[in-house]
Design a protein around this motif. Structure first.
Motif, PDB file in Angstrom:
ATOM      1  N   GLN A  62      -2.456   2.165  -8.656  1.00 14.62           N
ATOM      2  CA  GLN A  62      -1.027   1.916  -8.826  1.00 14.62           C
ATOM      3  C   GLN A  62      -0.406   2.911  -9.806  1.00 14.62           C
ATOM      4  O   GLN A  62       0.667   3.452  -9.556  1.00 14.62           O
ATOM      5  N   SER A  63      -1.088   3.171 -10.892  1.00 15.39           N
ATOM      6  CA  SER A  63      -0.582   4.118 -11.887  1.00 15.39           C
ATOM      7  C   SER A  63      -0.445   5.513 -11.278  1.00 15.39           C
ATOM      8  O   SER A  63       0.573   6.181 -11.462  1.00 15.39           O
ATOM      9  N   PHE A  64      -1.455   5.955 -10.545  1.00 13.68           N
ATOM     10  CA  PHE A  64      -1.427   7.290  -9.953  1.00 13.68           C
ATOM     11  C   PHE A  64      -0.400   7.386  -8.823  1.00 13.68           C
ATOM     12  O   PHE A  64       0.388   8.333  -8.768  1.00 13.68           O
ATOM     13  N   LEU A  65      -0.405   6.430  -7.914  1.00 15.18           N
ATOM     14  CA  LEU A  65       0.441   6.523  -6.725  1.00 15.18           C
ATOM     15  C   LEU A  65       1.912   6.224  -6.993  1.00 15.18           C
ATOM     16  O   LEU A  65       2.776   6.658  -6.232  1.00 15.18           O
ATOM     17  N   SER A  66       2.214   5.520  -8.068  1.00 14.54           N
ATOM     18  CA  SER A  66       3.613   5.176  -8.354  1.00 14.54           C
ATOM     19  C   SER A  66       4.466   6.409  -8.634  1.00 14.54           C
ATOM     20  O   SER A  66       5.691   6.366  -8.467  1.00 14.54           O
ATOM     21  N   GLN A  67       3.860   7.509  -9.020  1.00 16.46           N
ATOM     22  CA  GLN A  67       4.632   8.733  -9.233  1.00 16.46           C
ATOM     23  C   GLN A  67       5.153   9.314  -7.915  1.00 16.46           C
ATOM     24  O   GLN A  67       6.046  10.160  -7.909  1.00 16.46           O
ATOM     25  N   TYR A  68       4.610   8.842  -6.791  1.00 12.45           N
ATOM     26  CA  TYR A  68       5.031   9.338  -5.478  1.00 12.45           C
ATOM     27  C   TYR A  68       5.940   8.357  -4.740  1.00 12.45           C
ATOM     28  O   TYR A  68       6.389   8.652  -3.638  1.00 12.45           O
ATOM     29  N   GLY A  69       6.166   7.195  -5.324  1.00 11.82           N
ATOM     30  CA  GLY A  69       7.049   6.226  -4.680  1.00 11.82           C
ATOM     31  C   GLY A  69       6.662   4.792  -4.993  1.00 11.82           C
ATOM     32  O   GLY A  69       5.830   4.523  -5.854  1.00 11.82           O
ATOM     33  N   GLU A  70       7.262   3.899  -4.253  1.00 14.75           N
ATOM     34  CA  GLU A  70       7.095   2.459  -4.444  1.00 14.75           C
ATOM     35  C   GLU A  70       5.693   2.005  -4.054  1.00 14.75           C
ATOM     36  O   GLU A  70       5.173   2.403  -3.011  1.00 14.75           O
ATOM     37  N   CYS A  71       5.084   1.175  -4.897  1.00 18.87           N
ATOM     38  CA  CYS A  71       3.745   0.645  -4.633  1.00 18.87           C
ATOM     39  C   CYS A  71       3.768  -0.875  -4.645  1.00 18.87           C
ATOM     40  O   CYS A  71       4.349  -1.482  -5.561  1.00 18.87           O
TER      41      CYS A  71
END
Length: 130
Positions: A17-26
């Motif tokens: 979640q921490s990593f992917l949230s920089q690319y959009g909504e999680c």
């Protein structure tokens, strides 16, 4: 990029979640049943998931069963798996049988835990999501 993270392990869930949230909504689900419920709820065009990170070994419903169900939902809606959500399987199980079953379930990529965020980013780029 809209992402569904399906992971029963708290630490792995936070990392993804921490990593992917920089690319959009999680969004997060803790097992396959929750994943299917979240996927069904996301079927409006503006709410569809671009990426699903799916753990294999989870309580209540495993990831491979959930992926088959998600692909069946897409197929029933007239969406081919190649045009549907991109699915990356994540697991601590380094087992050829699990890898083959995952690809037979129509996942798009496979990552072993602990998750290497650079490998994850590589898969996301290969899938043309970023």
């Amino acid at each position: 990029m809209r992402t569904l993270i399906v992971e029963d392990d708290f630490t792995s869930r936070l990392l993804l979640q921490s990593f992917l949230s920089q690319y959009g909504e999680c969004h997060v689900a803790v097992n396959g049943l929750e994943a299917i419920a979240a996927f069904r709820a996301s079927q409006k065009p503006s709410q569809r998931y671009d990426l699903i990170c799916m753990d294999i070994m989870m309580p209540e419903m495993d990831g491979q069963t959930a992926v088959r169900e998600i692909r069946a939902i897409e197929e029933a809606a007239g969406t081919l798996s190649t045009d549907g959500a991109k699915i990356i399987m994540t697991t601590a199980v380094d087992d050829v049988k699990n890898v083959m079953q995952s690809f037979n379930s129509l996942c798009d990529a496979y990552l072993f835990k602990p998750i290497d965020t650079q490998k994850l980013l590589g898969h996301i780029r290969e899938l043309h999501l970023v």
